[in-house]
Design an enzyme around this catalytic site. Structure first.
Site, PDB file in Angstrom:
ATOM      1  N   HIS A  18       0.607  -1.100  -0.021  1.00 16.19           N
ATOM      2  CA  HIS A  18      -0.045   0.068   0.148  1.00 16.19           C
ATOM      3  C   HIS A  18       0.891   0.985   0.162  1.00 16.19           C
ATOM      4  CE1 HIS A  18      -2.871  -2.562   2.774  1.00 16.19           C
ATOM      5  NE2 HIS A  18      -3.437  -2.860   1.447  1.00 16.19           N
ATOM      6  N   LYS A  42     -16.862  -7.703   6.167  1.00 18.37           N
ATOM      7  CA  LYS A  42     -15.822  -8.083   6.985  1.00 18.37           C
ATOM      8  C   LYS A  42     -15.411  -7.303   8.073  1.00 18.37           C
ATOM      9  CE  LYS A  42     -13.041  -7.754   2.393  1.00 18.37           C
ATOM     10  NZ  LYS A  42     -12.223  -6.964   1.992  1.00 18.37           N
ATOM     11  N   ARG A  90      -1.501  -6.849  -8.327  1.00 19.42           N
ATOM     12  CA  ARG A  90      -0.133  -7.438  -8.174  1.00 19.42           C
ATOM     13  C   ARG A  90      -0.591  -8.650  -9.236  1.00 19.42           C
ATOM     14  NH1 ARG A  90      -2.319  -8.371  -2.350  1.00 19.42           N
ATOM     15  NH2 ARG A  90      -4.149  -7.225  -3.237  1.00 19.42           N
ATOM     16  N   SER A 128      -2.836  -7.762   3.025  1.00 12.00           N
ATOM     17  CA  SER A 128      -2.958  -7.697   4.496  1.00 12.00           C
ATOM     18  C   SER A 128      -3.366  -8.451   4.832  1.00 12.00           C
ATOM     19  CB  SER A 128      -4.338  -6.901   4.672  1.00 12.00           C
ATOM     20  OG  SER A 128      -3.478  -5.046   3.939  1.00 12.00           O
TER      21      SER A 128
END
Ligand code: ADP
Length: 164
Positions: A18, A42, A90, A128
């Site tokens: 990040h 979440k 990614r 994360s």
């Protein structure tokens, strides 16, 4: 006119992946609004306050704003008068999801565009969720997250492990 981008995400917690996207975003945009998504589905490890604090410790106030949003990202962007969304990419596995989301967002509001930045090679495997998993088993996440995040991860998991 200042060019501003919104960088949305969970940031639970902030990783060096990040950090790299924000730093590189600041080379292209005058201001980056890091927008922490409040997602009721979440269950986060860190509170919104903790997640904001991590970002604030890494970046000054001058060009990085920290905000939260709930609901549709395009509504939030319109509210803020910002037409660029910044996201990181990614692996190929990110691509499909990000493409879907970018297209859906464009369908919802065609004045908003998503700009992608490729991850740096060293952050390729950093997420994360993986960081949390590794830290929960006592693995070292040094160099993958900022030092103060690492410290808090260690504290968090030593608390929960003691509770059990
Ligand atoms: P979300 O729940 O929206 O995916 P994240 O906090 O996981 O939130 O990610 C926010 C953004 O940061 C996403 O665009 C994601 O692709 C990007 N990102 C996360 N980790 C990395 C990394 N290691 N390298 C580059 N971009 C990353």
């Amino acid at each position: 006119m200042a060019r501003t981008a919104i960088y949305p995400g969970s940031f639970d917690p902030l990783t060096n992946g990040h950090v790299s996207i924000i730093e590189r975003g600041l080379r292209v945009f005058d201001r980056v609004i890091v927008a922490i998504a409040i997602n009721i589905r979440k269950e986060p490890l860190f509170s919104i306050e903790e997640r904001s604090e991590f970002i604030r410790r890494e970046f000054g106030k001058e060009r990085v704003e920290i905000d939260t949003f709930e609901g549709l990202l395009v509504d939030y962007a319109a509210e803020r008068g910002v037409s660029v969304i910044l996201r990181g990419l990614r692996a190929v596995s990110d691509f499909e999801y990000e493409l879907q989301m970018a297209n859906m967002n464009r369908k919802l509001d065609d004045t908003i565009d998503t700009v992608f930045m490729m991850t740096e090679e060293r952050d390729f495997y950093v997420s994360s969720s993986l960081v949390k998993e590794v830290a929960s088993f006592g693995g070292k996440v040094e160099g993958i997250v900022p030092a103060f995040v690492e410290q808090r991860l260690v504290e968090k998991f030593s608390d929960t492990n003691q509770e059990e």
